[in-house]
Design an enzyme around this catalytic site. Sequence first.
Site, PDB file in Angstrom:
ATOM      1  N   MET A 117       0.848  -1.185   0.000  1.00  0.00           N
ATOM      2  CA  MET A 117       0.000   0.000   0.000  1.00  0.00           C
ATOM      3  C   MET A 117       0.894   1.250   0.000  1.00  0.00           C
ATOM      4  O   MET A 117       1.817   1.341  -0.787  1.00  0.00           O
ATOM      5  CB  MET A 117      -0.983  -0.039   1.177  1.00  0.00           C
ATOM      6  CG  MET A 117      -2.149  -0.972   0.950  1.00  0.00           C
ATOM      7  SD  MET A 117      -3.197  -0.395  -0.417  1.00  0.00           S
ATOM      8  CE  MET A 117      -4.612  -1.475  -0.259  1.00  0.00           C
ATOM      9  N   SER A 118       0.638   2.212   0.886  1.00  0.00           N
ATOM     10  CA  SER A 118       1.309   3.512   0.768  1.00  0.00           C
ATOM     11  C   SER A 118       2.746   3.545   1.275  1.00  0.00           C
ATOM     12  O   SER A 118       3.390   4.594   1.200  1.00  0.00           O
ATOM     13  CB  SER A 118       0.486   4.587   1.466  1.00  0.00           C
ATOM     14  OG  SER A 118      -0.700   4.818   0.739  1.00  0.00           O
ATOM     15  N   VAL A 119       3.274   2.439   1.759  1.00  0.00           N
ATOM     16  CA  VAL A 119       4.734   2.362   1.913  1.00  0.00           C
ATOM     17  C   VAL A 119       5.378   2.595   0.542  1.00  0.00           C
ATOM     18  O   VAL A 119       6.501   3.109   0.441  1.00  0.00           O
ATOM     19  CB  VAL A 119       5.154   1.008   2.509  1.00  0.00           C
ATOM     20  CG1 VAL A 119       6.667   0.841   2.481  1.00  0.00           C
ATOM     21  CG2 VAL A 119       4.647   0.886   3.948  1.00  0.00           C
ATOM     22  N   SER A 120       4.646   2.261  -0.519  1.00  0.00           N
ATOM     23  CA  SER A 120       5.112   2.533  -1.884  1.00  0.00           C
ATOM     24  C   SER A 120       5.433   4.012  -2.074  1.00  0.00           C
ATOM     25  O   SER A 120       6.358   4.359  -2.825  1.00  0.00           O
ATOM     26  CB  SER A 120       4.040   2.129  -2.902  1.00  0.00           C
ATOM     27  OG  SER A 120       3.598   0.811  -2.714  1.00  0.00           O
ATOM     28  N   LYS A 121       4.680   4.893  -1.437  1.00  0.00           N
ATOM     29  CA  LYS A 121       4.929   6.330  -1.574  1.00  0.00           C
ATOM     30  C   LYS A 121       6.347   6.684  -1.143  1.00  0.00           C
ATOM     31  O   LYS A 121       7.027   7.503  -1.783  1.00  0.00           O
ATOM     32  CB  LYS A 121       3.923   7.121  -0.737  1.00  0.00           C
ATOM     33  CG  LYS A 121       2.480   7.079  -1.225  1.00  0.00           C
ATOM     34  CD  LYS A 121       1.582   7.897  -0.310  1.00  0.00           C
ATOM     35  CE  LYS A 121       0.179   8.087  -0.874  1.00  0.00           C
ATOM     36  NZ  LYS A 121      -0.622   6.857  -0.891  1.00  0.00           N
TER      37      LYS A 121
END
Length: 395
Positions: A117-121
């Site tokens: 999820m937003s660890v990708s950011k």
Amino acid sequence: MATTDDRMTGFPPSDESLVDLSGWQDAPNVRWAFRHMRELMPTHAIPGDPEYVRPLPSALDPSVCTTPVTRLDGSTATADDVWADTWTDALLVLHNGTIVDEQYLSGMTPHTPHLLMSVSKSIVGCVAGILVQRGVIDPDAAVTKYVPEVEGSGYGGATVRHVLDMRTGVAFRETYQAADAEVRVMERSMGWRPPQDGDPVGAYNYLTTLGTASEHGGPFTYRSADTDLLGWVCERATGTRMADLVSRLVWIPMGAECAADITCDPVGTAVHDGGISAVARDVARFGQLLLDGHIVPPGWLDDAWHPPADVRDAFAGTDNEPVLPGGWYRNQFWFVPNHRGTALVCLGIHGQMVYVHRETRTVGVKLSSWPDPQNASYLIDTLRTFAAIGAALDG
């Protein structure tokens, strides 16, 4: 707690066990879906280099599991109690670069990829930081220097720095439980949900339709769309798609042991804001590189750990402050002070976390499948547990 054993069973799968785009983010499907993204939607591979895998030495310390933690509700638990109660799929703790705790639950293995999820950011933010250091991207330049298509949208007049720190004035609601929120509409354009008539096709087309809510440079407001625009800037500035940028600039240099992948939309564009899947040990390697300050420019990380005063001010007046008091957001990272210093934290909904603490030389990774996108108790209990472990390991 749900397992993956009762999802997608049968040949073909039964209606009761079927997981598809209409419900993969809903309980009880998330645990299966987060480990099988390649089977739900198209992906781009993010290869490492099998000739260079960074060793992760292991010296498991049983005391880590019994570290006492004071939970948000005031009760006392052990670290393992918290992991058991917060839908943990994989758990790693590194101290001075050595694994001191490693657990895989509910069918996970060291070789199972898991959606970040937003660890990708934060990974995309590191790509941007490297490109800034190399002079490829100017953080003070207007985003339209790289992506003129958004001139007439709410992004007109925004700078790269605004999207890095999520301080644009774009009209975008990150309200996961509201079906009409912009984050859910964007998911339809990017292929994460079934499309509806009139939806723009592709994430980039969707970004050009966003309007204006306020002036750029104001309060911090968490917007996944800002990261998608940042990814577009990176791709345009380099002429290279994001999967290849992550591979060349982060995954290969950090010595990943397995290929990661990133979901892509119907026109082949990567979902920068939350689409990366990876194995837990490689997520730990990513956390360790943030702690060590190599690969990603040290100045980029120091700037994030010690930002200008207005960055803290932009966070302090928002509804994030009561949950993460004293915190801030910079360069696609969260920062959370505690009694032993400040932790850099990468966060994703449904319980994804990378915890990096310089003072105690601790890295924590937790991959989860919370039934709901957000849960303040789970979040705070996890942060407190990693902080308690770090303090105990540091003596």
